[in-house]
Scaffold this motif. Structure first.
Motif, mmCIF file in Angstrom:
data_model
loop_
_atom_site.group_PDB
_atom_site.id
_atom_site.type_symbol
_atom_site.label_atom_id
_atom_site.label_comp_id
_atom_site.label_asym_id
_atom_site.label_seq_id
_atom_site.Cartn_x
_atom_site.Cartn_y
_atom_site.Cartn_z
ATOM 1 N N PHE A 1 0.717 -1.200 -0.102
ATOM 2 C CA PHE A 1 -0.172 -0.008 0.032
ATOM 3 C C PHE A 1 0.839 1.489 -0.027
ATOM 4 N N PRO A 2 1.754 1.366 0.968
ATOM 5 C CA PRO A 2 2.629 2.826 0.986
ATOM 6 C C PRO A 2 3.293 2.762 -0.551
ATOM 7 N N ILE B 1 0.933 4.020 -3.194
ATOM 8 C CA ILE B 1 0.485 5.538 -2.955
ATOM 9 C C ILE B 1 1.537 6.301 -3.410
ATOM 10 N N MET B 2 2.686 5.844 -3.011
ATOM 11 C CA MET B 2 4.127 6.874 -3.386
ATOM 12 C C MET B 2 4.137 7.005 -4.923
ATOM 13 N N ALA B 3 3.862 5.515 -5.607
ATOM 14 C CA ALA B 3 3.925 5.949 -7.301
ATOM 15 C C ALA B 3 2.952 6.779 -7.494
ATOM 16 N N GLY B 4 1.729 6.825 -7.022
ATOM 17 C CA GLY B 4 0.514 7.743 -7.326
ATOM 18 C C GLY B 4 0.702 9.108 -7.271
ATOM 19 N N LEU B 5 1.669 9.586 -6.156
ATOM 20 C CA LEU B 5 1.625 10.484 -5.675
ATOM 21 C C LEU B 5 2.688 11.304 -6.615
ATOM 22 N N LEU C 1 10.021 -7.988 -7.579
ATOM 23 C CA LEU C 1 10.868 -6.627 -7.458
ATOM 24 C C LEU C 1 10.801 -5.996 -6.473
ATOM 25 N N SER C 2 11.805 -5.614 -5.991
ATOM 26 C CA SER C 2 11.924 -4.463 -4.957
ATOM 27 C C SER C 2 10.780 -3.142 -5.038
ATOM 28 N N VAL C 3 10.872 -2.732 -3.907
ATOM 29 C CA VAL C 3 9.664 -1.364 -3.882
ATOM 30 C C VAL C 3 10.346 -0.401 -4.723
ATOM 31 N N PRO C 4 11.531 -0.029 -4.540
ATOM 32 C CA PRO C 4 12.237 0.995 -5.591
ATOM 33 C C PRO C 4 12.129 0.751 -6.846
ATOM 34 N N LEU C 5 12.368 -0.560 -7.063
ATOM 35 C CA LEU C 5 12.171 -0.924 -8.640
ATOM 36 C C LEU C 5 10.746 -0.938 -9.312
ATOM 37 N N SER C 6 9.992 -1.198 -8.367
ATOM 38 C CA SER C 6 8.552 -1.508 -8.786
ATOM 39 C C SER C 6 7.901 -0.090 -8.865
ATOM 40 N N ILE C 7 8.289 1.006 -8.121
ATOM 41 C CA ILE C 7 8.171 2.244 -8.306
ATOM 42 C C ILE C 7 8.614 3.044 -9.634
#
Length: 229
Positions: free
Chosen positions: A11-12, A15-19, A129-135
């Protein structure tokens, strides 16, 4: 001691990607308030959405429009998403605010860009994939040149369709892993012909491996042909 389990680990990041997508679009609007208001968007797409909003406000299903001699068949124009619950909800919600046409176009495009970014993020996370790579994947999906310069600012049909592609992909992969095995058998046969050749049969088998296998997302397609000539 009760252990709390986080049911929304992604979820975080979503939301970060959307922001980030919203922030990028705000920068575009700051540079040019009409960036989402071009060509087909201003000539066809937004006027039709205004007509769809009017139809809902009058209590009618937006199937036909009495105010257009070009796009009166709203249900037949696929790019307007007449039967899409999300598109209709977004149009009705955005048109509740006192916005100008360029602002309405920006709000509608940004809404779908957020959906696209979150879907791409979830798909990337589902592929480990990691969170940074997914973003990063989410930003590439939502802010690439084709989407921004064409789908989001000119031809809404492209954005409206592409926004749900990662969601469909993500859902299909999750469903595929939930299946142990799917076997599709199709047998073709024909009677003996004048040459005396016997019947032929073809058996096609599609196996979806279990989730415990090494490559759970790969589909092994095996075709086995048996014939007596």
């Amino acid at each position: 001691m009760k252990i709390r389990v986080n049911r929304w680990p992604n979820f975080p990041g979503a939301i970060m990607a959307g922001l980030i997508v919203v922030g990028f679009c705000v920068l575009l609007l700051w540079h040019d308030p009409l960036v989402f208001w071009n060509d087909d968007y201003e000539l066809s797409v937004l006027p039709v959405f205004a007509d769809i909003s009017r139809s809902w406000s009058e209590g009618h299903l937006p199937l036909l429009s009495p105010y257009s001699w070009v796009c009166s068949n709203l249900a037949g124009e696929f790019q307007y998403g007449t039967f899409s619950i999300f598109v209709n909800a977004a149009v009705v919600g955005i048109w509740k605010f006192p916005l100008t046409f360029p602002q309405q176009a920006a709000a509608l495009s940004i809404t779908h860009l957020i959906v696209l970014a979150i879907g791409a993020f979830l798909l990337a996370r589902d592929r480990k994939l990691s969170v940074p790579l997914s973003i990063f994947v989410a930003l590439i999906a939502a802010l690439n040149g084709w989407i921004i310069c064409w789908g989001a600012t000119d031809w809404f049909g492209a954005l409206g369709a592409f926004a749900w592609l990662p969601w469909a992909w993500w859902s299909l992969e999750r469903d595929a892993r939930a299946l142990d095995r799917v076997v599709v058998d199709q047998v073709f046969s024909r009677n003996e012909n004048l040459d005396g050749r016997h019947g032929e049969s073809a058996r096609w088998r599609i196996d979806l491996p279990d989730a415990e296998r090494r490559r759970p997302r790969s589909w092994n397609v095996r075709a086995r042909l048996a014939g007596d000539f």
